[in-house]
Write a protein that holds these residues in place. Sequence first.
Motif, PDB file in Angstrom:
ATOM      1  N   ALA A  18      -0.894  15.207 -78.521  1.00  0.00           N
ATOM      2  CA  ALA A  18      -1.497  14.322 -79.527  1.00  0.00           C
ATOM      3  C   ALA A  18      -1.691  12.919 -78.952  1.00  0.00           C
ATOM      4  CB  ALA A  18      -0.610  14.273 -80.770  1.00  0.00           C
ATOM      5  N   ASP A  19      -0.679  12.440 -78.196  1.00  0.00           N
ATOM      6  CA  ASP A  19      -0.816  11.128 -77.530  1.00  0.00           C
ATOM      7  C   ASP A  19      -2.024  11.130 -76.607  1.00  0.00           C
ATOM      8  OD1 ASP A  19       1.564  10.212 -78.643  1.00  0.00           O
ATOM      9  OD2 ASP A  19       2.771  10.796 -76.902  1.00  0.00           O
ATOM     10  N   ARG A  20      -2.125  12.200 -75.850  1.00  0.00           N
ATOM     11  CA  ARG A  20      -3.212  12.270 -74.867  1.00  0.00           C
ATOM     12  C   ARG A  20      -4.566  12.205 -75.564  1.00  0.00           C
ATOM     13  NH1 ARG A  20       0.491  16.545 -72.450  1.00  0.00           N
ATOM     14  NH2 ARG A  20       1.603  15.387 -70.815  1.00  0.00           N
ATOM     15  N   GLU A  21      -4.684  12.945 -76.651  1.00  0.00           N
ATOM     16  CA  GLU A  21      -5.934  12.924 -77.412  1.00  0.00           C
ATOM     17  C   GLU A  21      -6.234  11.512 -77.898  1.00  0.00           C
ATOM     18  OE1 GLU A  21      -8.276  15.137 -77.759  1.00  0.00           O
ATOM     19  OE2 GLU A  21      -7.075  16.381 -76.404  1.00  0.00           O
ATOM     20  N   ALA A  22      -5.214  10.879 -78.473  1.00  0.00           N
ATOM     21  CA  ALA A  22      -5.409   9.536 -79.030  1.00  0.00           C
ATOM     22  C   ALA A  22      -5.797   8.547 -77.922  1.00  0.00           C
ATOM     23  CB  ALA A  22      -4.135   9.080 -79.735  1.00  0.00           C
ATOM     24  N   MET A  23      -5.189   8.696 -76.795  1.00  0.00           N
ATOM     25  CA  MET A  23      -5.470   7.763 -75.690  1.00  0.00           C
ATOM     26  C   MET A  23      -6.879   7.977 -75.145  1.00  0.00           C
ATOM     27  SD  MET A  23      -1.668   7.985 -73.993  1.00  0.00           S
ATOM     28  CE  MET A  23      -1.914   7.027 -72.511  1.00  0.00           C
ATOM     29  N   LEU A  24      -7.273   9.241 -75.014  1.00  0.00           N
ATOM     30  CA  LEU A  24      -8.636   9.511 -74.547  1.00  0.00           C
ATOM     31  C   LEU A  24      -9.640   8.900 -75.531  1.00  0.00           C
ATOM     32  CD1 LEU A  24      -8.280  13.227 -73.346  1.00  0.00           C
ATOM     33  CD2 LEU A  24      -8.800  11.236 -71.903  1.00  0.00           C
ATOM     34  N   ALA A  55     -14.281  11.940 -73.630  1.00  0.00           N
ATOM     35  CA  ALA A  55     -14.011  13.190 -74.335  1.00  0.00           C
ATOM     36  C   ALA A  55     -12.856  13.950 -73.703  1.00  0.00           C
ATOM     37  CB  ALA A  55     -15.263  14.058 -74.347  1.00  0.00           C
ATOM     38  N   SER A  56     -12.761  13.881 -72.368  1.00  0.00           N
ATOM     39  CA  SER A  56     -11.699  14.652 -71.725  1.00  0.00           C
ATOM     40  C   SER A  56     -11.226  13.925 -70.481  1.00  0.00           C
ATOM     41  CB  SER A  56     -12.201  16.051 -71.375  1.00  0.00           C
ATOM     42  OG  SER A  56     -12.670  16.061 -70.044  1.00  0.00           O
ATOM     43  N   ILE A  57     -10.116  14.361 -69.996  1.00  0.00           N
ATOM     44  CA  ILE A  57      -9.531  13.738 -68.803  1.00  0.00           C
ATOM     45  C   ILE A  57     -10.505  13.850 -67.623  1.00  0.00           C
ATOM     46  CG2 ILE A  57      -8.265  15.814 -68.083  1.00  0.00           C
ATOM     47  CD1 ILE A  57      -6.810  12.285 -67.816  1.00  0.00           C
TER      48      ILE A  57
END
Lengths: 446, 527
Positions: A9-15, A21-23
Amino acid sequence: MRYLPLTDADREAMLARIGVASIDDLFVDVPREAWREELADLPRRKGELEIERLLGRMAGRNVAAGSVPFFVGAGAYRHHVPATVDHLIQRSEFLTAYTPYQPEVAQGTLQALFEFQTQVAELTGMEVANASMYDGSTGCGEAVLMAHRVTKREKAVLAGNLHPHYRAVVENLGRMAGHEVSALAPRPEGGEDILSAIDDETSCVVVQSPDVFGNLVDLRPIAKKAHDHGALLIAVFTEVVSLGLVEPPGAQGADIVVGEGQSLGNGLNFGGPYVGLFATRQKFLRQMPGRIAGETVDAEGRRGYVLTLSTREQHIRREKATSNICTNSGLCMLAFTIHMTLLGAEGLGRLARVNHANAVKLAGALDAVAGIEVVNETFFNELTLRVPGNAAALIERLAEEGVLAGVPASRLYPDSGLDDLMIVATTELNTDEDRSTLAAALKEAA
Amino acid sequence: MTMNRQGRQTTPGEGAETVWETFTGNRGLLIEEALSFEYGRLDRTGVDLDEPEDVAPRLGGLQRTSQPNLPGLTEPEAMRHYMRLSQKNYAIDSGVYPLGSCTMKHNPRLNETIARLPGFGDIHPLQPVSTVQGALELIEMCAEWLKVVTGMPAIAMSPKAGAHGELCGMMAIKAALEARGDARSKVIVPDSAHGTNPATAALLGYKVVAVASRDDGTVDPAAVRDKLDEQVAGIMLTNPNTCGLFEPDVIAIAEAVHEAGGYFYCDGANLNAILGRVRPGDLGVDAMHINLHKTFSTPHGGGGPGAGPVVLSEALAPFAPLPWVVSDKDGLGLVEYDGEAGDAQPFGRMTAFHGQMGMFVRAMTWMLSHGSDGMRQAAEDAVLAANYVRACLSDLMSLPFSSRPSMHEVLFDDSFLKGTGVSTLDFAKAMIDEGYHPMTVYFPLVVHGAMLIEPTESESKASLDLFIATLRDLAMAAKRGETGRFEGAPYHAPRRRLDETRAARQPVLRWTPPEATEPEPRAQAAG
Ligand SMILES: Cc1ncc(COP(=O)(O)O)c(C=O)c1O
């Protein structure tokens, strides 16, 4: 993964905050042909327990020095390290800090460095010391380069009894940098003729004492001859404990003193990490490699410490620096300092006397074995034996019987006709029983 | 004022806002600490050992004629001394340590435990190889993994740190050139390179040819081509580079250098950004050091030790330095001499023994812990964190290079401070007061007043958010003209700003005993 705090969830929020859209969108500068999927050739993550099992088994396949009568030296020595040392160096504030670039929040490391420099200068009998080199051998290489800068000459003379790995490091640097290096042949019984190798082109003469065979070398005549020819004497040691009992190189006229500090505070670790000690005269200070801590005051006038004289170093001087060293041996330096502080001059003197007494007893016990000859006239805690036949094979056989008896000279000097010699070290850790076990095993084998 | 029922005051009373100087100079938990020598006594030791029986010395008359002036401490004194010193250090375990280029990630304690197993920590480098088969296996395993993650065919394990690895890689290049009778005199180094790169090239007698970075912070292959000729031994290029950017033209640069007969040395300090996603071996790299103390989490230890194994291409592999591990019918062995090297042409030896075993064990532990999936995730999280910090600060702080995404670190310059009277150094020192270690400052040299932030994968989002909020507050304070917060900073550290000029002008590099015969404690701590 236990070391990675971000959640999906953190990763999504940070992106989203970054606006991609993605890493993958952050790796767009990587040429497409170099994109890789997960490395299939490697296993996936493991828990602590699994790793303890796996690497524990691997560790178990080695014969730990502490589990057998142990006499291996030749550049690394097994000493007793007080329990306090490992406790203190594992304090997070020491272990997980880096180079003290921000001195206001690194006074712990800096003051320890200042104490270390003082200890090294006192032990070696020199005026100034740096904050450590990688190890004794690379320190030795740097010392030769420094001597070239000081003398503006490019020819180093190496004693034949300088540890062959040190010699190899110096020769390699010399060959690569286009400097001349000449090394004498080894002379296990000591008494090398170093004097006649010094001439008006010599930049420095590099002499180890105790040498790799254990002999003590009187440095004074070598210093005199070197100085008469405008050359420097670089004195090397691999066993720093010897400085508790033997006249320090500084008092014998050395210009640069380098050595291995592993014996104090640091374990054997199969060869590294260790800690190179480097000391010289005040007048050569600006040619010294490596970091140096110095005393100063803060804005309120309180005493404090900083890294100083950095105009010698790569981060300021780049291609004109005295050395390319950056990371050094920080934590090993700290271990050395704590051990040395616990010892004090009094404790170090006694430790050195115990080592020497053990070596004298060992020499007596081994000399008494028929067929075995102690080669040395003089020694500190290490000596060389002449054995009947091949020393390497003998050591191998003794290892099978559970005695780690020493280092075959042929491992250090291959193809030099020294096959019947073995180098044997003893420290405060060896008991009378260890000595008689070794003597008995040698008697049987010889 | 409020009191509890025993009459003890439970809220601060009047005058509580005044800061009183203390008698001791201590400030609560922050205790002033003298040098060990100032406490210690020459007749005191913290190591009990019996005096040996008298023996006839074999020292050849070379006994010490005077004792070193090194007072000792007993164990409780030493414990307190170093404990107090430690409390004056900032560390990863205390908080965010965003020191760009240094990869200050979490140092797992499992690594420490494994490295201290007697089978790894208590073995001698010159024991018979039959008694260290597990150690050689560990080195081999570590070497294999490093080759796989970098996609390179060979590796030299012995270099002791990054700069030593650079030396090793450049020596391999020099040896390869000499072997084909083509000694060359120059090495190309971009201006954004770390100081160790030009220092290394110069150590080997090469003339350093600088290439300026282009406006976007990366290296232009055309600029490299301009400098290439038959005297260029190679290029030392950092990728991802020190501006935190992936060099988009790295393959073209490699090809150009190869075409000109040179080699590509890659400074691998920033491998953490691409671990498990990009293999340097796919980019035309000939040699690259790996800082095990950065990417692979071996502790920085206040400045070291590190380890700098160097991966090598097929072209350079034959010249790898001694020693290396081989496997034969009896198990694993060590090649320690030219005579044992077979067809290889080792250029020589970098160091005594076999390298930083203690670091290999820790790095291996870290790699096993992460595995292929965890390493890739670590790299992605590190890149994500840096870009998140960037996204949240770029409206207030100035990004010199904004056209490309950052990798695992983000570079700001000081133009956002223009006219505020606050310098990069002041800004960094104010971060100390806020409980953060400053980022790397004034490096790389290609931007003015550089601030290089590398958060690593070890920070939680909450931690990053507070860090960001703090930097925002500082940046706004600077712009509002609150210079006092910066000029005198740090106010709350164990020391205020230290006088580095004085340290260099009048160097005091060691303690000297006072004239008096008995050293007197200089600063007496209470208690
Ligand atoms: C980009 C870069 N190159 C090289 C080095 C040198 O590495 P080490 O300090 O391990 O010698 C460093 C680290 O300080 C670095 O950041």
